[in-house]
Scaffold this motif. Structure first.
Motif, mmCIF file in Angstrom:
data_model
loop_
_atom_site.group_PDB
_atom_site.id
_atom_site.type_symbol
_atom_site.label_atom_id
_atom_site.label_comp_id
_atom_site.label_asym_id
_atom_site.label_seq_id
_atom_site.Cartn_x
_atom_site.Cartn_y
_atom_site.Cartn_z
ATOM 1 N N PHE A 121 0.814 -1.212 0.000
ATOM 2 C CA PHE A 121 0.000 0.000 0.000
ATOM 3 C C PHE A 121 0.852 1.269 0.000
ATOM 4 O O PHE A 121 0.326 2.366 0.159
ATOM 5 C CB PHE A 121 -0.940 0.002 1.207
ATOM 6 C CG PHE A 121 -2.261 -0.672 0.944
ATOM 7 C CD1 PHE A 121 -3.386 0.048 0.598
ATOM 8 C CD2 PHE A 121 -2.373 -2.051 1.022
ATOM 9 C CE1 PHE A 121 -4.591 -0.571 0.348
ATOM 10 C CE2 PHE A 121 -3.582 -2.689 0.780
ATOM 11 C CZ PHE A 121 -4.696 -1.943 0.422
ATOM 12 N N LYS A 167 -3.942 -6.279 -3.870
ATOM 13 C CA LYS A 167 -3.598 -4.872 -4.073
ATOM 14 C C LYS A 167 -2.586 -4.719 -5.220
ATOM 15 O O LYS A 167 -2.706 -3.810 -6.061
ATOM 16 C CB LYS A 167 -3.024 -4.308 -2.773
ATOM 17 C CG LYS A 167 -2.353 -2.933 -2.878
ATOM 18 C CD LYS A 167 -3.338 -1.839 -3.246
ATOM 19 C CE LYS A 167 -2.654 -0.477 -3.193
ATOM 20 N NZ LYS A 167 -3.531 0.596 -3.713
ATOM 21 N N LEU A 364 -6.695 10.522 4.267
ATOM 22 C CA LEU A 364 -6.722 9.590 3.141
ATOM 23 C C LEU A 364 -7.813 9.963 2.149
ATOM 24 O O LEU A 364 -8.878 10.458 2.533
ATOM 25 C CB LEU A 364 -6.938 8.160 3.646
ATOM 26 C CG LEU A 364 -5.868 7.608 4.595
ATOM 27 C CD1 LEU A 364 -6.207 6.183 5.009
ATOM 28 C CD2 LEU A 364 -4.475 7.665 3.961
ATOM 29 N N THR A 368 -9.094 5.186 -1.159
ATOM 30 C CA THR A 368 -8.313 4.395 -0.215
ATOM 31 C C THR A 368 -9.118 4.024 1.017
ATOM 32 O O THR A 368 -9.065 2.882 1.483
ATOM 33 C CB THR A 368 -7.055 5.171 0.224
ATOM 34 O OG1 THR A 368 -6.263 5.471 -0.926
ATOM 35 C CG2 THR A 368 -6.227 4.356 1.217
ATOM 36 N N LYS A 369 -9.902 4.962 1.538
ATOM 37 C CA LYS A 369 -10.458 4.749 2.873
ATOM 38 C C LYS A 369 -11.899 4.258 2.927
ATOM 39 O O LYS A 369 -12.275 3.548 3.874
ATOM 40 C CB LYS A 369 -10.352 6.035 3.689
ATOM 41 C CG LYS A 369 -11.256 7.180 3.232
ATOM 42 C CD LYS A 369 -11.018 8.436 4.079
ATOM 43 C CE LYS A 369 -11.892 9.592 3.588
ATOM 44 N NZ LYS A 369 -11.633 10.835 4.336
#
Length: 807
Positions: A121, A167, A364, A368-369
């Motif tokens: 990440f 990812k 973020l 992403t969040k």
């Protein structure tokens, strides 16, 4: 190749591995340096459950596949089977964990896997070390180790590695993402804890939907489809490496308490899967989720008090209460007072992690969040179980397969993985921000919210009233509980302030980035390490000679003097939640989360009532032991002493010939009738499944067990007429085959639970063999898939090495 450049890049990773190794060894130092062992209940119970399987393997070199040591008989591959197809993956697992012993290797792997996730990440290595420690030292994970939930902690340890591979694929690193996903998922599935893997797939599904949303928004669905294709192939390859395990578990699951009930009269609301009340028995209280931030809002572990002094103790001492009773008061009333039946410790993520998580909410970006926040909220709500019935009843009925699992509090591991990931992603972002007015405001806002939540928890958290005690004692207990809450709130605030201080000093350029990362690492280590030490302390370790769980008792010695080849034993003391008896004897009890549903039906309707009646009658009789005798229970144990052994003179034996068959038309009739007929002379058979079955009465008929192995039984039978024989062996349709003089014979189900055969007149040899196709075929596919996966890994590593050498 530039060696200087190589070592510069490799150094942070070497430091990380060394740090994880040192922490892991230090955590479990009595195992490494003092030769002690952990007194883990599930491990102890597992040794009891495994014993027949292990002994057979040692004696023959073969796998038993079936064991009679628990619940009258069940497949061994749910307990302890060595799959030749998985040996390659298991070997790589040992390499990854540096051949460290259990559970040191599992904790090391949790650190390493989360470190890789952080790198995937984009978190810098020195921050990633702190994130890895935050994950691997989360209290829920550590207390699961202490409890001996070895398969669960392995499955949890590999979760971050799977997400890291996914990812990488979504980041278009197709080759490495494919290999990491396939390899990590193979390890995850090999851990054989489908409940944790199920939760992982919920997380991956949310991540996938998030990426799909942005692919549609960016008009890039073709590339999204390519990524899903790569991940699908990786998933199939991983599934191939563990197909036998998944296949046999799924196959057995249909006949276990996780499967559909055949009884129309059952109270199981779902009719398929676990009973709702049973599945939700371990449900976290809503406000109890605050223990993610403040560990002891509801005490610590059930039956454990970590304090030294208490008002309760002082009061009882002044009233001359004996020391032992005072300890019992403290452990019982000051250990845990939440809404669960009991707990080994709180689900504590860490004060620093929670503060950094709150900070990350401001820093973020949405892509992403948002999916992570959604899963965190979703998992917390799931963990509330029966305490949030409107939502969780709906999930229990709607989510495919969700009703197969119990202890819904386990889903909190999704939060305990994503919170530190978001926390350190936020910290990574924070380190790169300009220290302007807006960003200062953001940092102080996160600090204010964190301290505000802690103070709010202090003000509104009220321990439940203590009932059944004198008011003066209840008041002392309430005061002690409030004191515990206050200390933990202030503890949380201190760690939040210290971590904020490190961030602030970095931003005002009083310390360097490396120093700030080091301070955060040390604070996380202290925060979680101090909490974990409450549960992972000297009291959980013993010298091997001090472990008494599997020591023979005088009662065991009495029973073991009986040299007959096959009979069963009933321990009257909590038989269906212990496997110590199984270590020495074939037990009709046991310790397993997935008993056969039909066996559980018999426990509920007959075995438990018969046990109660035997204790009320203070002895055995033909009327109070019919089903116990049907299961070939030759001895009952009422204690550890020799005189606690109760012989059963009414036992049916390993097999018997019946005079008559009582035909019924449904499972409900079948289970009812076994309580209404003489089971020594009559067999109850469901004609809707097996057709009309008849047996002629023959006083000369005989049947005898000649040879016993867990997966092969040989009998000799004689009768002058065609008869039906009942065997005190649990009926299971997936793998058992029977022959009479070498010719295939249909195995019937008699008395709701047992096997039966129609035997023609004459002398015959009867053989039962357990040869499940799911094991044989699955094991072969596992081996082929494992070879392909490891070969691909080796090829890529060699190619990468030569590519780097040419640079």
């Amino acid at each position: 190749m530039n060696n200087s450049s190589f070592w510069t890049k490799a150094l942070p990773h070497i430091i990380a591995v060394v740090a994880f190794l040192v922490i892991s060894i230090f955590m479990y130092r009595p195992l490494i340096f003092e030769g002690k062992v952990m007194d883990q209940n599930d491990i102890n119970q597992g040794k009891g459950a495994n014993q027949e399987i292990v002994s057979f393997r040692d004696a023959t070199g073969e796998e038993a596949l079936w064991t009679n040591s628990m619940f009258g008989g069940m497949p061994a591959y749910l307990i302890n089977v060595k799959w030749s197809g998985v040996s390659i993956i298991s070997s790589t697992q040992k390499v990854l964990t540096l051949y460290l012993p259990q559970p040191v290797g599992e904790n090391f792997m949790a650190f390493l896997a989360f470190y890789v996730l952080c790198l995937a990440f984009g978190i810098r290595p020195y921050l990633a070390i702190g994130g890895a420690v935050a994950f691997g030292l989360s209290t829920f994970y550590v207390v699961s180790i202490q409890a001996g939930h070895i398969w669960k902690i392995r499955a949890i340890a590999y979760m971050p590695l799977v997400l890291a591979g996914v990812k990488m694929v979504f980041d278009r690193k197709y080759l490495y993402g494919f290999l990491l996903t396939a390899f990590a998922l193979a390890l995850e599935l090999n851990s054989n804890h489908l409940q944790i893997t199920y939760y992982l797939f919920l997380l991956l599904l949310a991540y996938g939907f998030s990426e799909f949303f942005f692919a549609v928004k960016e008009k890039n669905t073709a590339e999204f489809a390519k990524k899903i294709g790569v991940l699908s192939i990786a998933g199939l390859l991983a599934l191939g490496t563990t197909l036998g395990k998944v296949w046999t578990t799924y196959e057995y699951g249909q006949f276990s308490i996780r499967g559909k009930s055949e009884l129309k009269s059952t109270s199981n609301e779902s009719k398929s899967g676990l009973d709702r009340d049973y599945a939700f028995n371990w449900s976290s209280g809503k406000w109890e989720s605050m223990t993610l931030f403040i560990p002891h809002l509801y005490g610590g572990a059930s039956g454990v008090y970590h304090g030294k002094d208490s008002e309760t103790k002082d009061l009882l001492q002044r009233n001359n209460v004996p020391k032992g009773e005072i300890n019992n008061y403290e452990r019982g009333l000051l250990g845990y007072w939440g809404e669960q039946p009991g707990t080994a410790g709180p689900a504590y993520a860490g004060a620093i992690v929670c503060f950094l998580f709150i900070l990350s909410l401001f820093l973020l970006n949405g892509r992403t969040k948002y999916w992570m926040i959604g899963i965190i909220i979703f998992s917390i709500m799931l963990s509330w179980g029966k305490n949030f019935p409107g939502f969780n009843n709906l999930m229990f009925d709607m989510l495919p397969g969700y009703n197969k699992f119990r202890a819904v509090t386990m889903v909190i591991m999704l939060t305990l993985m994503l919170m530190p990931l978001m926390a350190f992603l936020g910290l990574e972002k924070f380190m790169d921000l300009e220290w302007n007015k807006q960003n200062r405001k953001t940092a102080f806002t996160a600090l204010g919210i964190s301290i505000g939540i802690a103070i709010f928890a202090l003000l509104v958290t009220n321990p439940p009233a203590v009932e059944g005690l004198q008011k003066v004692i209840a008041d002392a207990v309430e005061s002690d509980r409030n004191s515990i809450i206050q200390k933990n709130v202030f503890r949380t605030i201190i760690f939040v302030l210290l971590s904020f201080g490190a961030l602030y000093l970095y931003k005002v350029e009083k310390i360097k980035g490396a120093m700030m990362c080091s301070i955060i690492f040390v604070l996380v280590l202290l925060d979680l390490g101090m909490e974990d030490s409450r549960y992972l302390n000297d009291s959980v370790y013993k010298k091997p000679s001090d472990k008494h769980f599997l020591e023979k008792t005088p009662a065991d010695d009495v029973i073991l003097e009986d040299k007959e080849s096959d009979f069963r034993v009933l321990n009257l003391q909590n038989p269906f939640n212990e496997a110590r008896t199984s270590y020495f004897h074939k037990s009709i009890g046991g310790y397993h989360g997935a008993k056969m549903r039909r066996y559980q039906d018999v426990i509920t309707k007959y075995l438990a009532p018969e046990m109660q009646q035997i204790m009320r009658d203070k002895g055995l009789s033909e009327t109070n032991s019919g089903v116990i005798s049907m299961l070939n229970t030759k001895y009952l144990i009422a204690g550890a002493q020799a005189n606690a052994v109760i012989p059963n003179p009414y036992v049916n034996g390993p097999a018997w010939i019946v005079d008559d068959v009582k035909s019924v038309n449904s499972p409900d009739e079948e289970i009812e009738q076994i309580g209404q007929v003489d089971l020594k002379t009559t067999a109850v058979i469901d004609q809707s499944k097996f057709g009309q079955v008849q047996s002629q009465s023959d006083s000369t008929a005989q049947i005898k067990l000649m040879d016993y192995q867990p997966n092969k039984l040989i009998y000799e039978a004689y009768s002058a007429k065609d008869v039906v024989a009942v065997f005190s062996e649990v009926y299971y349709p997936k793998g058992w085959k029977a022959t009479i003089d070498g010719n295939d014979a249909e195995i019937l189900r008699a008395n709701y639970l047992l096997r039966a055969l129609q035997i023609p007149a004459g002398n015959h040899e009867i053989v039962f063999r357990f040869e499940p196709k799911s094991f044989i075929i699955g094991n072969t596919i596992m081996w082929i898939s494992s070879v392909i996966l490891v070969a691909l890994l080796v090829f890529v590593v060699i190619r990468q090495f030569y590519s780097a050498k040419q640079v």
